[in-house]
Write a protein that holds these residues in place. Structure first.
Motif, PDB file in Angstrom:
ATOM      1  N   GLN A  61       0.832  -1.206   0.000  1.00 12.48           N
ATOM      2  CA  GLN A  61       0.000   0.000   0.000  1.00 12.48           C
ATOM      3  C   GLN A  61       0.868   1.258   0.000  1.00 12.48           C
ATOM      4  OE1 GLN A  61      -2.333  -0.702   3.510  1.00 12.48           O
ATOM      5  NE2 GLN A  61      -3.857  -1.945   2.444  1.00 12.48           N
ATOM      6  N   TYR A  62       1.947   1.241   0.778  1.00 12.61           N
ATOM      7  CA  TYR A  62       2.820   2.411   0.837  1.00 12.61           C
ATOM      8  C   TYR A  62       3.507   2.658  -0.500  1.00 12.61           C
ATOM      9  CZ  TYR A  62       6.502   5.616   2.226  1.00 12.61           C
ATOM     10  OH  TYR A  62       7.324   6.707   2.297  1.00 12.61           O
ATOM     11  N   LYS A  63       4.045   1.596  -1.079  1.00 14.69           N
ATOM     12  CA  LYS A  63       4.753   1.761  -2.356  1.00 14.69           C
ATOM     13  C   LYS A  63       3.811   2.244  -3.453  1.00 14.69           C
ATOM     14  CE  LYS A  63       8.377  -1.621  -1.408  1.00 14.69           C
ATOM     15  NZ  LYS A  63       8.952  -2.957  -1.740  1.00 14.69           N
ATOM     16  N   THR A  64       2.566   1.762  -3.435  1.00 12.59           N
ATOM     17  CA  THR A  64       1.581   2.225  -4.419  1.00 12.59           C
ATOM     18  C   THR A  64       1.300   3.713  -4.239  1.00 12.59           C
ATOM     19  OG1 THR A  64       0.553   0.038  -4.496  1.00 12.59           O
ATOM     20  CG2 THR A  64      -0.772   1.908  -5.261  1.00 12.59           C
ATOM     21  N   ALA A  65       1.123   4.125  -2.964  1.00 15.53           N
ATOM     22  CA  ALA A  65       0.873   5.543  -2.689  1.00 15.53           C
ATOM     23  C   ALA A  65       2.068   6.401  -3.093  1.00 15.53           C
ATOM     24  CB  ALA A  65       0.565   5.722  -1.198  1.00 15.53           C
ATOM     25  N   LEU A  66       3.268   5.904  -2.859  1.00 17.06           N
ATOM     26  CA  LEU A  66       4.468   6.650  -3.204  1.00 17.06           C
ATOM     27  C   LEU A  66       4.564   6.854  -4.719  1.00 17.06           C
ATOM     28  CD1 LEU A  66       7.011   7.938  -1.962  1.00 17.06           C
ATOM     29  CD2 LEU A  66       8.182   5.751  -2.306  1.00 17.06           C
ATOM     30  N   GLN A  67       4.243   5.816  -5.504  1.00 15.38           N
ATOM     31  CA  GLN A  67       4.252   5.942  -6.960  1.00 15.38           C
ATOM     32  C   GLN A  67       3.217   6.958  -7.437  1.00 15.38           C
ATOM     33  OE1 GLN A  67       3.676   1.939  -8.350  1.00 15.38           O
ATOM     34  NE2 GLN A  67       5.791   1.300  -7.888  1.00 15.38           N
ATOM     35  N   ILE A  82      12.731  10.656  -0.347  1.00 18.86           N
ATOM     36  CA  ILE A  82      11.505  10.497   0.448  1.00 18.86           C
ATOM     37  C   ILE A  82      11.538   9.180   1.212  1.00 18.86           C
ATOM     38  CG2 ILE A  82       8.999  10.247   0.352  1.00 18.86           C
ATOM     39  CD1 ILE A  82       8.923  12.118  -1.972  1.00 18.86           C
ATOM     40  N   GLY A  83      11.947   8.151   0.513  1.00 17.63           N
ATOM     41  CA  GLY A  83      12.052   6.849   1.165  1.00 17.63           C
ATOM     42  C   GLY A  83      10.779   6.439   1.868  1.00 17.63           C
ATOM     43  N   ARG A  84      10.883   6.220   3.185  1.00 15.65           N
ATOM     44  CA  ARG A  84       9.730   5.839   4.002  1.00 15.65           C
ATOM     45  C   ARG A  84       9.094   7.044   4.684  1.00 15.65           C
ATOM     46  NH1 ARG A  84       7.459   0.891   3.087  1.00 15.65           N
ATOM     47  NH2 ARG A  84       9.115  -0.513   2.403  1.00 15.65           N
ATOM     48  N   GLY A  85       9.462   8.229   4.252  1.00 10.72           N
ATOM     49  CA  GLY A  85       9.014   9.419   4.959  1.00 10.72           C
ATOM     50  C   GLY A  85       7.798  10.108   4.396  1.00 10.72           C
ATOM     51  N   LEU A  86       7.080   9.497   3.467  1.00  9.48           N
ATOM     52  CA  LEU A  86       5.899  10.142   2.899  1.00  9.48           C
ATOM     53  C   LEU A  86       4.727  10.040   3.866  1.00  9.48           C
ATOM     54  CD1 LEU A  86       4.579  11.612   0.541  1.00  9.48           C
ATOM     55  CD2 LEU A  86       3.980   9.375  -0.428  1.00  9.48           C
ATOM     56  N   ASN A  87       4.199  11.194   4.240  1.00  7.51           N
ATOM     57  CA  ASN A  87       2.993  11.248   5.074  1.00  7.51           C
ATOM     58  C   ASN A  87       2.270  12.541   4.767  1.00  7.51           C
ATOM     59  OD1 ASN A  87       4.283  13.353   6.647  1.00  7.51           O
ATOM     60  ND2 ASN A  87       5.422  11.702   7.700  1.00  7.51           N
ATOM     61  N   GLN A  88       1.267  12.856   5.550  1.00 10.95           N
ATOM     62  CA  GLN A  88       0.456  14.031   5.243  1.00 10.95           C
ATOM     63  C   GLN A  88       1.286  15.316   5.282  1.00 10.95           C
ATOM     64  OE1 GLN A  88      -2.854  14.532   7.902  1.00 10.95           O
ATOM     65  NE2 GLN A  88      -3.901  15.989   6.590  1.00 10.95           N
ATOM     66  N   LEU A  89       2.153  15.464   6.256  1.00  4.79           N
ATOM     67  CA  LEU A  89       2.940  16.691   6.383  1.00  4.79           C
ATOM     68  C   LEU A  89       3.985  16.819   5.290  1.00  4.79           C
ATOM     69  CD1 LEU A  89       3.457  16.838  10.262  1.00  4.79           C
ATOM     70  CD2 LEU A  89       1.847  18.154   8.861  1.00  4.79           C
ATOM     71  N   THR A  90       4.698  15.723   5.012  1.00  3.49           N
ATOM     72  CA  THR A  90       5.731  15.806   3.974  1.00  3.49           C
ATOM     73  C   THR A  90       5.101  15.984   2.601  1.00  3.49           C
ATOM     74  OG1 THR A  90       5.788  13.380   3.824  1.00  3.49           O
ATOM     75  CG2 THR A  90       7.379  14.426   5.291  1.00  3.49           C
ATOM     76  N   ALA A  91       3.919  15.407   2.399  1.00  6.13           N
ATOM     77  CA  ALA A  91       3.234  15.581   1.121  1.00  6.13           C
ATOM     78  C   ALA A  91       2.881  17.051   0.890  1.00  6.13           C
ATOM     79  CB  ALA A  91       1.974  14.717   1.084  1.00  6.13           C
ATOM     80  N   LEU A  92       2.410  17.723   1.940  1.00  7.88           N
ATOM     81  CA  LEU A  92       2.099  19.163   1.823  1.00  7.88           C
ATOM     82  C   LEU A  92       3.370  19.966   1.567  1.00  7.88           C
ATOM     83  CD1 LEU A  92      -0.552  19.621   4.668  1.00  7.88           C
ATOM     84  CD2 LEU A  92      -0.924  19.799   2.189  1.00  7.88           C
ATOM     85  N   ALA A 113      -0.354   7.077   2.731  1.00  7.65           N
ATOM     86  CA  ALA A 113       0.970   6.467   2.797  1.00  7.65           C
ATOM     87  C   ALA A 113       1.482   6.431   4.236  1.00  7.65           C
ATOM     88  CB  ALA A 113       1.946   7.244   1.918  1.00  7.65           C
ATOM     89  N   GLY A 114       1.233   7.497   4.982  1.00  6.77           N
ATOM     90  CA  GLY A 114       1.664   7.535   6.374  1.00  6.77           C
ATOM     91  C   GLY A 114       1.000   6.452   7.213  1.00  6.77           C
ATOM     92  N   GLN A 115      -0.295   6.233   7.008  1.00 11.53           N
ATOM     93  CA  GLN A 115      -1.003   5.177   7.724  1.00 11.53           C
ATOM     94  C   GLN A 115      -0.464   3.801   7.365  1.00 11.53           C
ATOM     95  OE1 GLN A 115      -5.119   5.829   6.751  1.00 11.53           O
ATOM     96  NE2 GLN A 115      -5.293   7.667   8.015  1.00 11.53           N
ATOM     97  N   ALA A 116      -0.159   3.611   6.076  1.00 10.98           N
ATOM     98  CA  ALA A 116       0.378   2.323   5.637  1.00 10.98           C
ATOM     99  C   ALA A 116       1.747   2.062   6.269  1.00 10.98           C
ATOM    100  CB  ALA A 116       0.484   2.289   4.114  1.00 10.98           C
ATOM    101  N   GLU A 117       2.578   3.109   6.341  1.00 15.81           N
ATOM    102  CA  GLU A 117       3.899   2.940   6.945  1.00 15.81           C
ATOM    103  C   GLU A 117       3.788   2.632   8.440  1.00 15.81           C
ATOM    104  OE1 GLU A 117       7.988   2.695   7.536  1.00 15.81           O
ATOM    105  OE2 GLU A 117       6.670   2.408   5.810  1.00 15.81           O
ATOM    106  N   GLN A 118       2.861   3.288   9.134  1.00 11.75           N
ATOM    107  CA  GLN A 118       2.650   2.989  10.551  1.00 11.75           C
ATOM    108  C   GLN A 118       2.217   1.534  10.740  1.00 11.75           C
ATOM    109  OE1 GLN A 118      -0.137   5.865  12.086  1.00 11.75           O
ATOM    110  NE2 GLN A 118       1.345   7.538  12.102  1.00 11.75           N
ATOM    111  N   GLU A 119       1.357   1.068   9.870  1.00 10.41           N
ATOM    112  CA  GLU A 119       0.908  -0.316   9.940  1.00 10.41           C
ATOM    113  C   GLU A 119       2.070  -1.271   9.693  1.00 10.41           C
ATOM    114  OE1 GLU A 119      -1.677  -3.731  10.046  1.00 10.41           O
ATOM    115  OE2 GLU A 119      -1.718  -1.707  10.898  1.00 10.41           O
TER     116      GLU A 119
END
Length: 311
Positions: A61-67, A82-92, A113-119
């Protein structure tokens, strides 16, 4: 046992070392340790499988969101940072110079993406916990088996020394101590020192507690059935209860000497089996509070117990 072959049978048993009686309890002790390990191993496998499934799904899910984010927002510096750092704040932050509509979509992708990484991180933590639980179970199992083996080896050195046999005082602490091949000795000549005094006190305490229970519960004397001695019997809700009594500091001794614990677990199982085979119920009655780990063991084995202090 009676009959034509009984004397020969009894002679054969009498020729066995006194510590032979510990083989059965030690075997049961090791079997219980392996059973507990098998149960924890199964739990760890299930937890690991669940963690792996959750982790792989979250990673996809994270990789799909990152793409999707890369396709929507021109990322500078290169996307790899960006690596694993994509979330709501970094996206903005990365989309701050884009049109409002683009920023809105980018924010949603980042939140997802942030939720997927937390999971994914949670799943990894669950996998580590399962591995740690398995390591602890392995250590506990090894220690239990090693303890039983070492105790048998140590007791083997005492095989030529007879233990005390006293049917009247076999209740309370003394029953577990003599049966487990503890420091009891032949009755030829009086024992000396604090050991003698402590043994007599434990025996007397056991007698007093049995007499107290008989009076309090309105039951019968101690008796033998099926080769096992019971400390008494009483009636409860129309059922006849046979019981084993533990008095004084028995639980402390059992915690300090695994031979006492091994013998206790074997005796208590035999007593319940004999009672139920006779159509009776079986209880363990303790003068003092039972340690929590022993309560858990009794509950797991389906054994009933009561705490009845001697006032």
């Amino acid at each position: 046992m009676r009959g034509d072959y009984a004397p020969r049978f009894h002679r054969s048993l009498n020729e066995l070392p006194g510590t032979s009686a510990l083989l059965g309890p030690a075997h049961d002790f090791c079997a219980n340790a392996l059973e507990e390990y098998a149960s924890r191993l199964q739990q760890a496998k299930l937890q690991s499988a669940t963690a792996l499934e959750r982790g792989l799904r979250a990673d996809t899910q994270y990789k799909t969101a990152l793409q999707q984010f890369y396709a929507l927002v021109p990322v500078t510096p290169p996307a790899s940072v960006i690596g694993r750092g994509l979330n709501q704040l970094t996206a903005l932050a990365y989309s701050q110079y884009q049109q409002p509509q683009v920023r809105e979509v980018a924010e949603k992708i980042g939140a997802y993406a942030g939720q997927a990484e937390q999971e994914r991180q949670l799943a990894a933590q669950l996998a580590r916990q399962a591995a740690q639980a398995l390591r602890e179970a392995e250590v506990l199992c090894e220690q239990a088996i090693r303890t039983a083996t070492l105790q048998l080896t140590a007791v083997d050195a005492e095989a030529r020394e007879p233990t005390v046999v006293d049917s009247r005082t076999s209740g309370g602490d003394n029953k577990a101590l003599t049966g487990a091949g503890s420091r009891g000795r032949s009755t030829e000549g009086p024992p000396s020192g604090n050991q003698s005094s402590g043994g007599r006190l434990a025996q007397e305490r056991g007698r007093q507690y049995e007499d107290f229970l008989k009076e309090k519960l309105g039951g019968g004397e101690n008796f033998r059935q099926g080769g096992r001695e019971f400390d008494g019997t009483f009636q409860e809700n129309g059922d006849e209860i046979w019981y084993e009594a533990k008095s004084g500091n028995f639980w402390k001794k059992a915690a300090e000497d695994s031979r006492i614990w091994i013998k206790f677990t074997s005796n208590i199982g035999d007593a319940r089996r004999i009672a139920e085979a006779s159509g009776k119920k079986f209880y363990l009655i303790s003068e003092n509070p039972i340690p929590q780990n022993i309560i858990e063991w009794l509950t797991k084995k389906g054994l009933s117990w009561k705490i009845i202090p001697m006032n």
